[in-house]
Design an enzyme around this catalytic site. Structure first.
Site, mmCIF file in Angstrom:
data_model
loop_
_atom_site.group_PDB
_atom_site.id
_atom_site.type_symbol
_atom_site.label_atom_id
_atom_site.label_comp_id
_atom_site.label_asym_id
_atom_site.label_seq_id
_atom_site.Cartn_x
_atom_site.Cartn_y
_atom_site.Cartn_z
ATOM 1 C CG ASN A 47 -1.830 -1.216 1.234
ATOM 2 O OD1 ASN A 47 -2.085 -1.807 0.181
ATOM 3 N ND2 ASN A 47 -2.308 -1.587 2.400
ATOM 4 C CB VAL A 48 1.073 4.074 -2.074
ATOM 5 C CG1 VAL A 48 1.904 3.096 -2.906
ATOM 6 C CG2 VAL A 48 -0.312 4.253 -2.702
ATOM 7 C CG ASP A 49 -2.682 3.092 2.841
ATOM 8 O OD1 ASP A 49 -1.726 2.853 3.612
ATOM 9 O OD2 ASP A 49 -3.577 2.247 2.591
ATOM 10 C CG HIS A 66 3.968 -1.282 -4.829
ATOM 11 N ND1 HIS A 66 2.793 -1.994 -4.744
ATOM 12 C CD2 HIS A 66 4.872 -2.135 -5.377
ATOM 13 C CE1 HIS A 66 2.981 -3.215 -5.237
ATOM 14 N NE2 HIS A 66 4.235 -3.323 -5.621
ATOM 15 C CB SER A 117 -6.034 -10.951 -4.509
ATOM 16 O OG SER A 117 -5.528 -9.895 -5.304
ATOM 17 C CB ILE A 151 -12.613 -10.753 2.009
ATOM 18 C CG1 ILE A 151 -12.636 -10.423 3.510
ATOM 19 C CG2 ILE A 151 -14.016 -11.079 1.513
ATOM 20 C CD1 ILE A 151 -13.446 -9.190 3.863
#
Ligand SMILES: [Zn+2]
Length: 331
Positions: free
Chosen positions: A161-163, A178, A279, A304
């Site tokens: 994630n890039v958050d 990333h 995933s 999920i």
């Protein structure tokens, strides 16, 4: 263009609040503009972004607890699925998240680098979406992993994630595979600067521009006319005048090989791998699962929906990250 999440009423009938993040202006069903909702609905605004999952199975919780108890140095790899409960949509095929997209497709690294007009369009959209994107907060899954680190259970944390939500939760033994949207990179001299600083420079260069924005979807998509894009002023690197890019890996670019080597070493030092909210469709993360397999590490996957590596996992859990991880005792 993605329209996953135009605002709607909270499903709780007693709650009249719209399901929106803070500070946005949008058009209501009656066609009126509603300025600046100051707070998010407290009843399940995340429901917009989290895929449905079955009720938590107590047996599965025990199995994950056993997996964690038996491990002394667990390597955790996270993906977009850990941030959906913080209100960030999951675009699993788009590894750099919301701001890497144009209307039709994710931005390509080579297009960004070669074309000033493409950079101008990208930054104009990014400027408008930034206040919302940067306001997202960690959820119980991020906090749980920070606790594992503090208690010495976590050997290393790798995120796709890039958050910046792991950083916001205090994680330090962390590799952002990333990159991170909260940093900006000069393409010429490599100078790194905080994204927040760039927002101030945007505002200074475009004092009247923001007033003309027509609308903004909660997922960060922005609707801008050609005229708006063309009048948007994009600043250059303060040090050398070079073009600026978010410090993230766009499509068509590759993760720095030193970073990849670093993570491979951490995987080899670990004694178990836990994948959370991915995933594993993107090779840059999947390769570390293959390394773990080659080292015969036990692999657990919390996600999920199916993943590319379900057949390699000794334990697969179909559950919400923020619901399950806080239940695990990391001692
Ligand atoms: Zn520079």
């Amino acid at each position: 263009m993605h329209h996953l999440a135009w605002p709607s009423r909270c499903p709780k009938s007693s709650c009249g609040r719209m399901r929106m993040s803070r500070g946005l202006t949008f058009r209501s069903g009656k066609g009126h503009w509603i300025p600046n909702l100051s707070r998010q609905c407290s009843h399940g605004s995340v429901e917009l972004f989290v895929p449905p999952s079955p009720p938590l199975d107590p047996e599965k919780v025990k199995e994950l607890q056993r997996f964690i108890t038996l491990s002394k140095r667990v390597l955790v790899m996270t993906g977009a699925g850990i941030s959906t409960e913080s209100g960030i949509p999951d675009y699993r095929s788009e590894k750099v998240g919301l701001y890497a997209r144009t209307d039709r497709r994710p931005i390509q690294h080579s297009d960004f680098v070669r074309s000033a007009p493409i950079r101008q369009r990208y930054w104009a959209r990014n400027f408008v979406g930034w206040p919302q994107f940067s306001s997202h907060q960690p959820n119980p899954a991020h906090w749980a992993l920070n606790k594992w680190e503090k208690l010495g259970k976590l050997h290393w944390l790798v995120t796709q994630n890039v958050d910046a939500l792991h950083t916001k939760a205090g994680s330090q033994r962390l590799t952002e595979l990333h990159g991170c949207m909260h940093r900006v990179l000069c393409l010429d001299c490599g100078e790194q600067t905080p994204r927040g600083l760039l927002q101030e420079r945007f505002k200074a260069l475009n004092p009247h521009w923001s007033a003309e924005v027509h609308g903004l979807a909660p997922d960060g998509d922005v609707f801008l006319s050609e005229e708006q894009v063309q009048s948007f002023q994009v600043p250059a690197c303060i040090r050398c005048g070079g073009p600026l890019k978010p410090d993230v890996v766009f499509f068509g670019d590759t993760v720095n090989p030193d970073k990849v080597d670093f993570v491979h070493r951490r995987v080899k030092e670990a004694d178990a791998l836990l994948v959370v909210g991915s995933s594993l469709q993107v090779y840059s993360g999947y390769r570390f699962v293959l390394t773990a397999r080659d080292k015969k590490l036990p692999i657990a996957i919390l996600n999920i929906g199916p993943t590319r590596s379900d057949d390699l996992a000794c334990l697969k859990l179909n559950a919400r990250c923020g619901q399950l991880l806080p239940l695990i005792d990391p001692h």
